[in-house]
Design an enzyme around this catalytic site. Structure first.
Site, mmCIF file in Angstrom:
data_model
loop_
_atom_site.group_PDB
_atom_site.id
_atom_site.type_symbol
_atom_site.label_atom_id
_atom_site.label_comp_id
_atom_site.label_asym_id
_atom_site.label_seq_id
_atom_site.Cartn_x
_atom_site.Cartn_y
_atom_site.Cartn_z
ATOM 1 N N ASN A 169 -0.396 5.247 -2.431
ATOM 2 C CA ASN A 169 -0.739 6.138 -1.311
ATOM 3 C C ASN A 169 0.459 6.883 -0.709
ATOM 4 O OD1 ASN A 169 0.187 3.761 -0.189
ATOM 5 N ND2 ASN A 169 -1.255 3.772 1.510
ATOM 6 N N GLU A 264 4.945 -5.906 1.487
ATOM 7 C CA GLU A 264 4.180 -5.168 2.500
ATOM 8 C C GLU A 264 2.805 -4.952 1.911
ATOM 9 O OE1 GLU A 264 5.016 -4.596 5.486
ATOM 10 O OE2 GLU A 264 7.158 -5.020 5.423
ATOM 11 N N CYS A 298 -2.189 2.064 4.799
ATOM 12 C CA CYS A 298 -2.153 0.634 5.142
ATOM 13 C C CYS A 298 -2.405 0.453 6.624
ATOM 14 C CB CYS A 298 -0.818 0.022 4.738
ATOM 15 S SG CYS A 298 0.599 0.883 5.402
HETATM 16 P P1 NAP Z 1 -1.946 -2.270 -5.789
HETATM 17 O O1 NAP Z 1 -3.123 -2.120 -6.666
HETATM 18 O O2 NAP Z 1 -1.575 -3.619 -5.303
HETATM 19 O O3 NAP Z 1 -0.708 -1.634 -6.609
HETATM 20 C C1 NAP Z 1 0.561 -1.552 -6.048
HETATM 21 C C2 NAP Z 1 1.584 -1.468 -7.141
HETATM 22 O O4 NAP Z 1 1.586 -2.668 -7.911
HETATM 23 C C3 NAP Z 1 1.360 -0.335 -8.147
HETATM 24 O O5 NAP Z 1 2.607 0.222 -8.478
HETATM 25 C C4 NAP Z 1 0.758 -1.069 -9.340
HETATM 26 O O6 NAP Z 1 0.965 -0.392 -10.559
HETATM 27 C C5 NAP Z 1 1.556 -2.341 -9.292
HETATM 28 N N1 NAP Z 1 0.984 -3.478 -10.027
HETATM 29 C C6 NAP Z 1 -0.294 -3.699 -10.421
HETATM 30 N N2 NAP Z 1 -0.390 -4.890 -11.046
HETATM 31 C C7 NAP Z 1 0.844 -5.432 -11.035
HETATM 32 C C8 NAP Z 1 1.395 -6.652 -11.514
HETATM 33 N N3 NAP Z 1 0.664 -7.573 -12.118
HETATM 34 N N4 NAP Z 1 2.709 -6.874 -11.320
HETATM 35 C C9 NAP Z 1 3.481 -5.982 -10.687
HETATM 36 N N5 NAP Z 1 3.023 -4.800 -10.210
HETATM 37 C C10 NAP Z 1 1.720 -4.541 -10.390
HETATM 38 O O7 NAP Z 1 -2.082 -1.348 -4.489
HETATM 39 P P2 NAP Z 1 -2.502 0.188 -4.389
HETATM 40 O O8 NAP Z 1 -3.945 0.328 -4.715
HETATM 41 O O9 NAP Z 1 -1.524 1.043 -5.138
HETATM 42 O O10 NAP Z 1 -2.263 0.460 -2.829
HETATM 43 C C11 NAP Z 1 -3.210 0.160 -1.867
HETATM 44 C C12 NAP Z 1 -2.857 -1.115 -1.140
HETATM 45 O O11 NAP Z 1 -1.527 -1.047 -0.653
HETATM 46 C C13 NAP Z 1 -3.715 -1.339 0.095
HETATM 47 O O12 NAP Z 1 -4.094 -2.690 0.168
HETATM 48 C C14 NAP Z 1 -2.786 -0.978 1.243
HETATM 49 O O13 NAP Z 1 -3.123 -1.571 2.471
HETATM 50 C C15 NAP Z 1 -1.488 -1.439 0.712
HETATM 51 N N6 NAP Z 1 -0.366 -0.774 1.382
HETATM 52 C C16 NAP Z 1 0.420 -1.526 2.221
HETATM 53 C C17 NAP Z 1 1.466 -0.922 2.891
HETATM 54 C C18 NAP Z 1 2.342 -1.725 3.800
HETATM 55 O O14 NAP Z 1 3.472 -1.305 4.030
HETATM 56 N N7 NAP Z 1 1.892 -2.855 4.328
HETATM 57 C C19 NAP Z 1 1.721 0.452 2.717
HETATM 58 C C20 NAP Z 1 0.898 1.170 1.857
HETATM 59 C C21 NAP Z 1 -0.141 0.542 1.189
HETATM 60 P P3 NAP Z 1 -0.267 0.414 -11.259
HETATM 61 O O15 NAP Z 1 -0.538 1.573 -10.369
HETATM 62 O O16 NAP Z 1 0.296 0.801 -12.569
HETATM 63 O O17 NAP Z 1 -1.406 -0.543 -11.351
#
Ligand code: NAP
Length: 496
Positions: A169, A264, A298
């Site tokens: 995002n 995070e 988030c």
């Molecule tokens: P996600 O599905 O957890 O993916 C995040 C990252 O992890 C991506 O780069 C993804 O790569 C990678 N990834 C996936 N499987 C992995 C594995 N087994 N090992 C290591 N890395 C792996 O999250 P998202 O859908 O991109 O983002 C949405 C989430 O992020 C929401 O829950 C949101 O609340 C949270 N978020 C939190 C914050 C904060 O600061 N607290 C800020 C922004 C977003 P791929 O894309 O290649 O799968």
């Protein structure tokens, strides 16, 4: 345009290269990962599917590069970061274009993300010079039983190789929020960008390349997280992991070795509205907080907890503001754009259907075309509905009517998440009491939750994370304290 001009060398045919050892390379896998445009739902870009051998090579080089980078004067590290920030801002248009196409972020917000990222890199360089330019000096005679025979000097030293994994995002902003503190602190950096957002990240990395950072200090490995992720996070060459994303982070925390973690993760930010609040301010913040970037933030407002006596008025005011939201393509800078993937849209739809079955009040008709979901306010949501607890990451916002402040605090604290929350009231004393009672990393008073400004501390508790972000906290997290103790043959007192 993305992949042209200064960025031509990062593209090979229709597949973007990965970055290692100061060069743009094709993966020996011969395979590419397709990036689907959320608006057109067709393949927009392709990136290399890197292999485990390529990861091993990158880690080996990152370790070597870090050793000499740690000996590079702090002011020179800062100078290079400032240069990279300037180049990043100069190239904001092609990078923003990639964000529009990969993650359907509205055009203006995409530009803002790149500019904000350049500012973050510069701020980090300045902050690093200040905080890493100082250490502490301790004397022994403050501890019982000791004379002043020991002087302890402490400084902050780098950890080694930092692995950075940002989410889709804010792929550029959340990548540089890890890259810049890692580099200023003397670490090397391996980036694994999110697949949706990888091309924007590759352009951003090229800006660091153009700034002239030493070979191997920064690398960017592309590929699906589900395929290459475990190999990266469990790699023995990694000395620190900075991850932002969803529940994946919880799994990584369980698998990672004995390395510092900055996690995070998700949130279910509650917005508590009291009777004495400025209800126009409340409505403006609920709409901005709940529906900016179609709720894919988030820190989006993810549940409204409003006192029954003002609930009708709040819901009416929110509804009328929602009616002005524009819905459509990110290129047209619409407020509501398609969510990142079909599976996300299906997940959101599942939450909506569950609320429908359990008789929530629909303030608008539910409408979806492809990945585009029309903004929806669900009133009279009850705790037995999934939407009361789960993070939709889409333009759907539940309203729970509460009879007391305690009920609001209870709902907030019963969540697995604890990222941020907000309170609307004109009574600062009540606001402080509620803020203290809320189990979240941050509470905003009279504004919707937000991650910025980027130098503010930013942290989640419970399933929302480990550690704290924000420029200063990230620099500190990516360093370790080193002490040197001078042992004197006899006590020595100042002016003694
Ligand atoms: P996600 O599905 O957890 O993916 C995040 C990252 O992890 C991506 O780069 C993804 O790569 C990678 N990834 C996936 N499987 C992995 C594995 N087994 N090992 C290591 N890395 C792996 O999250 P998202 O859908 O991109 O983002 C949405 C989430 O992020 C929401 O829950 C949101 O609340 C949270 N978020 C939190 C914050 C904060 O600061 N607290 C800020 C922004 C977003 P791929 O894309 O290649 O799968």
């Amino acid at each position: 345009m993305a992949g042209t001009g200064a960025f031509a060398e990062i593209l090979d045919g229709d597949v973007y290269k990965y970055y290692a050892d100061g060069e743009w390379k094709k993966s020996s896998s011969g395979k590419a990962v397709a990036i689907t445009n959320p608006t057109t739902r067709t393949t927009q870009y392709k990136v290399q599917a890197c292999t485990q051998q390529e990861v091993n090579k990158v880690m080996e080089i990152a370790k070597i590069a870090q050793k000499s980078w740690a000996k590079t004067p702090l002011w020179k590290r800062a100078e290079l970061l400032h240069k990279a920030a300037g180049i990043l801002k100069e190239h904001k248009i092609p990078i923003a274009e990639a964000l529009v196409k990969e993650i359907a972020k509205p055009a203006k917000d995409s530009l803002t993300e790149v500019v904000r990222s350049g500012d973050l890199v510069s701020y980090c360089a300045e902050e690093g010079v200040r905080i890493l330019g100082e250490g502490t000096f301790l004397v022994s005679d403050s501890f019982p039983g000791n004379e002043r025979t020991k002087y302890c000097l402490t400084s902050k030293i780098p950890l080694g190789v930092v692995l950075a994994i940002p989410p889709f995002n804010y792929p550029v902003n959340l990548a540089v929020s890890k890259i810049a503190p890692a580099l200023i602190a003397g670490n090397s950096l391996v980036l694994k960008p999110p697949t949706q957002g990888a091309v924007a990240c590759l352009h951003m990395v090229h800006c660091f390349h153009l700034a002239g950072f030493p070979k191997g200090l920064i690398s960017c490995i592309t590929g699906k997280g589900s395929e290459i992720g475990d190999f990266l996070t469990m790699h023995p060459g990694v000395n620190c992991i900075s991850f932002t994303g969803g529940d994946t982070g919880i799994a990584i925390s369980k698998k990672a070795g004995m390395v510092p973690l900055q996690m995070e993760l998700g949130g279910k930010d509650a917005c508590i509205v009291l009777e004495d609040a400025d209800l126009d301010l409340v409505a403006a913040n609920i709409v901005k907080g709940g529906f900016s970037y179609s709720g894919q933030r988030c820190t989006a407002v993810k549940v409204v907890l409003v006192m029954e006596s003002v609930a009708d008025e709040v819901v009416e005011k929110v509804k009328s503001r929602m009616a002005t939201l524009t819905i459509g393509r990110p290129e047209d800078d619409c407020d509501i754009t398609p969510v990142v993937s079909e599976s996300s849209a299906n997940f959101i739809e599942g939450l909506v259907m569950d609320a429908k079955e359990k008789e929530a009040t629909f303030c608008q008709e539910y409408k979806r075309e492809g990945n585009l979901i029309w903004p929806l306010l669900l009133d009279n949501v009850r705790p037995d509905m999934r939407i009361a607890w789960e993070e939709p990451f889409g333009p759907v916002l539940p309203v729970i009517r509460i009879a007391s402040i305690e009920e609001g605090i209870h709902h907030c604290n019963a969540s697995n998440f604890g990222l941020q929350g907000c309170i609307f009231t004109n009574d600062i004393n009540k606001a402080m009491l509620i803020s203290d009672a809320m189990e979240t990393g941050t509470v905003q008073i009279n504004s919707s939750p937000a991650r910025g400004p980027d130098h503010f501390p930013f942290q989640g508790i419970k399933d929302s994370g480990i550690g704290s972000q924000g420029i200063t906290n990230s620099i500190n997290m990516m360093t370790k304290v080193k002490s040197t103790v001078i042992n004197l043959p006899s006590p020595s007192y100042t002016m003694g």
